[in-house]
Design an enzyme around this catalytic site. Structure first.
Site, PDB file in Angstrom:
ATOM      1  N   THR A   1      -8.650   0.576 -16.928  1.00 23.05           N
ATOM      2  CA  THR A   1      -7.803   1.428 -17.763  1.00 23.05           C
ATOM      3  C   THR A   1      -6.523   0.710 -18.197  1.00 23.05           C
ATOM      4  O   THR A   1      -5.987   0.995 -19.256  1.00 23.05           O
ATOM      5  CB  THR A   1      -7.416   2.712 -16.998  1.00 23.05           C
ATOM      6  OG1 THR A   1      -6.901   2.337 -15.725  1.00 23.05           O
ATOM      7  CG2 THR A   1      -8.611   3.601 -16.797  1.00 23.05           C
ATOM      8  N   THR A   2      -6.029  -0.220 -17.365  1.00 22.12           N
ATOM      9  CA  THR A   2      -4.822  -0.970 -17.733  1.00 22.12           C
ATOM     10  C   THR A   2      -5.156  -1.995 -18.804  1.00 22.12           C
ATOM     11  O   THR A   2      -4.466  -2.120 -19.814  1.00 22.12           O
ATOM     12  CB  THR A   2      -4.231  -1.660 -16.484  1.00 22.12           C
ATOM     13  OG1 THR A   2      -4.110  -0.710 -15.441  1.00 22.12           O
ATOM     14  CG2 THR A   2      -2.885  -2.272 -16.769  1.00 22.12           C
TER      15      THR A   2
ATOM     16  N   ASP B   1     -12.065   4.388  -8.156  1.00 24.71           N
ATOM     17  CA  ASP B   1     -12.335   3.251  -9.051  1.00 24.71           C
ATOM     18  C   ASP B   1     -13.485   2.406  -8.505  1.00 24.71           C
ATOM     19  O   ASP B   1     -14.378   2.003  -9.242  1.00 24.71           O
ATOM     20  CB  ASP B   1     -11.083   2.374  -9.218  1.00 24.71           C
ATOM     21  CG  ASP B   1     -10.067   3.004 -10.161  1.00 24.71           C
ATOM     22  OD1 ASP B   1     -10.319   4.141 -10.599  1.00 24.71           O
ATOM     23  OD2 ASP B   1      -9.035   2.377 -10.460  1.00 24.71           O
TER      24      ASP B   1
END
Length: 540
Positions: free
Chosen positions: A106-107, A404
Site C-alpha cells: 500500500t505504501t 498483511d
C-alpha cells in the site's frame, strides 16, 4: 428551488450564463488545475515515502478523540489522515484499493503514483498534451507488466515444506514493528494459512481465521490456536475451568426461566400465589436444563445472558455455561465444532451438538482477565491467532502486520509466481521501458521515459531510508544488472553484503507488483484527464 443561474444575451445575441454566488466560488482550469492536483498528490506521496522498506520510519497519528496509532502501513496512515483536497482523497482510495485487492504494497503504490505525477508535471511544462502523456504511460505500463511476467519465477507452495513460505512472510513483516520476533510471526501466519487453505480450489477462506488481541505480555507470547478463542469466561466462578471431550450446545435463544411478557398483567395477590409462580419458574427451568442434559451436553454457549438465579441453578445441575457470546464467535464455534446453531429450545437434538476435545480457561497475569479456548475441534480448519503486546498500540500494529502477511501467503496460494524485492523488479522494468521508448517515434516516447524514471523512485526511496546515498546506490545496481544480466539485483537495505535479492530471500508476489503498477497508472491517467475544477474558494 431557486435557479442556480440565469441566462442573458450580449449585444450580438450570443447567450451566456450568469451563475449565482459566483464571487464565493473559484475555478481552476488548464495547466493551473493540473499543477494543483499534482502538488496535492505529491504531498501525500512524500508523507509515505519515508515509510517504505525494511528501514522505513513509523508515523504517529492522533485522532480527534485522542486515540493514538503508531504504524508504517500506508493504507492505515492515509485512512487516519484528515485529507481535504479532492485529489489527495483519490490517493487515499488508491492505497485502500491496493489493500483490498492484495493486502500488501500500500505504501509503494502511493509513492509510485506520486512519482508518475511528478514526472507528468515536467512533461506538461514542456507543452505535451495530458492525453498524450496518459497514452504513453499506458504503453509503458504494458511493457513493464510484460517484463515482470518474464522475470517472474514459479514458487512451490508445498504444505510439507513451509520454509520458502516463511521467507516470503518475513519479507512482508521486515518493515513492521513485529520484526523483533520476525521469524516467529512469519511461521504463525504461514501455519494459519496452511491450516485453512483449499489447495484444490487454490483459495483461502479468511472467515476461518480470527485474529484476537490481548494487551499484556510480550510479542513472543503470541500464539496460534487450532480452534476458537473467545473473550469470555465461564458464567459462574465455581464452574470447572477445564473440560475434556466436550459436547457443546450453541444457543441463540435466552437460557432462563420463562418471563411473563410486559404487555400482560399478572396479579399476585397472596404469598401462596407468589410461591406457586416461583415454583413454576424453577420447575420450568429445571426441565429446560434436564432437556439439555438429556441430549448429552456438557457445555452450553449462549448468545444471550441469563440471570444470577439461572446461573446458580446451572451450577447446581453441573452444567457449565458461557453467556453473551457475540454473533461472529458463535458462527466460528459452530464451524469449528461441527455443531448447529439452535434458535429454539424445542429443536435441540444430539445431532446438533458440536464437539471439542478440550475447552479451557486462560488467565492473564494479575489482571483477572480470562479467555476461553476451544481446541481439538471436529473441524480443525478454524484458526485463531492470539496476539499479545505491551500496550494497545503494539497489539493493533501487530494485528495489521499479521493481516498483511496472511494476505501475501493467500496471494501466493492463488497465483504462485513471484519476483524478488528490494527495488530489483522496478529497476529492471525501468530499463525495459526505457529501451522500448527508444523504438517509438511518436510523442509518447517522452512519457515512456518519464515512466521509466518514475519507477526508479521505489529503489531510490529504499536506499534513502536505509541511510545510503540514493543516486550512487541506484546507479551501481543498474550498471550491475546490465553487466551481469541479472534482474534480481536490488538495494541491500539490511547491509547483508550482497545486492542479490534471490540469495537474500527477499520475495514479493507477482500479483502485488502488477497491481501496484496498474493501479498507479490508472489513477495517474484519471488525474491527468481533469482540467477544470469548480468549487467554493475555501476548498482551494
Amino acid at each position: 428551488m431557486a435557479a442556480q443561474g440565469s441566462i442573458a444575451f450580449d449585444e450580438y445575441g450570443r447567450p451566456f450564463i450568469i451563475i449565482r454566488d459566483q464571487d464565493q466560488k473559484r475555478r481552476l482550469t488548464g495547466l493551473e488545475a493540473h499543477k494543483s492536483h499534482i502538488m496535492a498528490a505529491k504531498s501525500v506521496a512524500s508523507v509515505l515515502r519515508t515509510s517504505l522498506g525494511p528501514k522505513g520510519l513509523d508515523k504517529i497519528l492522533v485522532s480527534s478523540d485522542g486515540d493514538v496509532t503508531v504504524t508504517n502501513d500506508g493504507a492505515t496512515i492515509l485512512k487516519n489522515m484528515d485529507v481535504e483536497h479532492q485529489i489527495a482523497k483519490l490517493m487515499v482510495q488508491l492505497s485502500q484499493s491496493q489493500d483490498d485487492e492484495i493486502g500488501d504494497g500500500t505504501t509503494g503504490v502511493v509513492v509510485l503514483a506520486g512519482a508518475l505525477l511528478e514526472q507528468a508535471e515536467k512533461l506538461l511544462d514542456r507543452g505535451i498534451h495530458p492525453i498524450r502523456i496518459s497514452d504513453g504511460y499506458e504503453m509503458a505500463a504494458k511493457v513493464a507488466v510484460e517484463h515482470l511476467d518474464k522475470i517472474a519465477e514459479r514458487f512451490e507452495v508445498n504444505p510439507n515444506n513451509v520454509e520458502p513460505l516463511v521467507e516470503l512472510a518475513m519479507t512482508t513483516l521486515g518493515s513492521k514493528i513485529v520484526n523483533r520476533c520476525h521469524r516467529y510471526m512469519a511461521e504463525i501466519a504461514v501455519n494459519a494459512i496452511m491450516a485453512v487453505a483449499d489447495f484444490e480450489r487454490k483459495d483461502v477462506d479468511f472467515e476461518l481465521i480470527k485474529v484476537e488481541g490481548k494487551v499484556g505480555g510480550k510479542l513472543e507470547d503470541t500464539m496460534l490456536v487450532k480452534g476458537v478463542v473467545v473473550d469470555k469466561d465461564m458464567s459462574h466462578p465455581q464452574m470447572p475451568k477445564r473440560l475434556t471431550n466436550v459436547k457443546i450446545a450453541i444457543l441463540t435463544c435466552p437460557f432462563e426461566p420463562p418471563k411473563p411478557k410486559t404487555k400482560h398483567n399478572l396479579e399476585v395477590k397472596s404469598v401462596e400465589d407468589y410461591k406457586k409462580l416461583r415454583e413454576y419458574e424453577i420447575n420450568k427451568f429445571e426441565e429446560m436444563v434436564q432437556k439439555v442434559k438429556d441430549t448429552g451436553v456438557n457445555l452450553v454457549i449462549c448468545q444471550w445472558g441469563f440471570d444470577d438465579e439461572a446461573n446458580h441453578l446451572l451450577l447446581q445441575k453441573e452444567l457449565p455455561a458461557v453467556r453473551w457470546v457475540g454473533g461472529p464467535e458463535i458462527e466460528l464455534i459452530a464451524i469449528a465444532t461441527g455443531g448447529r446453531i439452535v434458535p429454539r429450545f424445542e429443536e435441540l437434538t444430539p445431532e446438533k451438538l458440536g464437539f471439542a476435545g478440550l475447552v479451557r480457561e486462560l488467565s492473564f497475569g494479575t489482571t483477572k482477565e480470562k479467555m476461553l479456548v476451544i481446541e481439538e475441534c471436529k473441524n480443525s480448519r478454524a484458526i485463531t491467532i492470539l496476539i499479545r503486546g505491551g500496550n494497545k498500540m503494539i497489539v493493533e500494529e501487530a494485528k495489521r502486520s499479521i493481516h498483511d502477511a496472511l494476505c501475501v501467503i493467500r496471494n501466493i496460494v492463488r497465483d504462485n509466481r513471484i519476483v524478488y524485492g528490494g527495488g530489483a523488479p522496478e529497476t529492471s522494468c525501468s530499463m525495459a521501458v526505457a529501451q522500448a521508448a527508444d523504438k517509438i517515434s511518436t510523442l509518447e516516447q517522452y512519457a515512456m521515459r518519464s515512466f521509466s524514471e518514475a519507477l526508479e523512485s521505489i529503489p531510490l526511496a529504499l536506499a534513502e531510508n536505509a541511510g545510503k546515498p540514493p543516486i550512487h546506490t541506484l546507479a551501481e545496481v543498474k550498471s550491475r544488472q546490465i553487466k551481469e544480466d541479472n534482474p534480481y539485483l536490488g538495494i541491500d537495505c539490511l547491509n547483508k553484503g550482497t545486492c542479490d535479492m534471490k540469495s537474500q530471500h527477499v520475495i514479493e508476489t507477482l500479483s502485488s507488483k502488477r497491481a501496484q503498477i496498474l493501479l498507479a497508472v490508472q489513477l495517474t491517467k484519471m488525474i491527468l484527464k481533469i482540467d477544470d475544477v469548480r468549487g467554493s474558494s475555501d476548498r482551494f
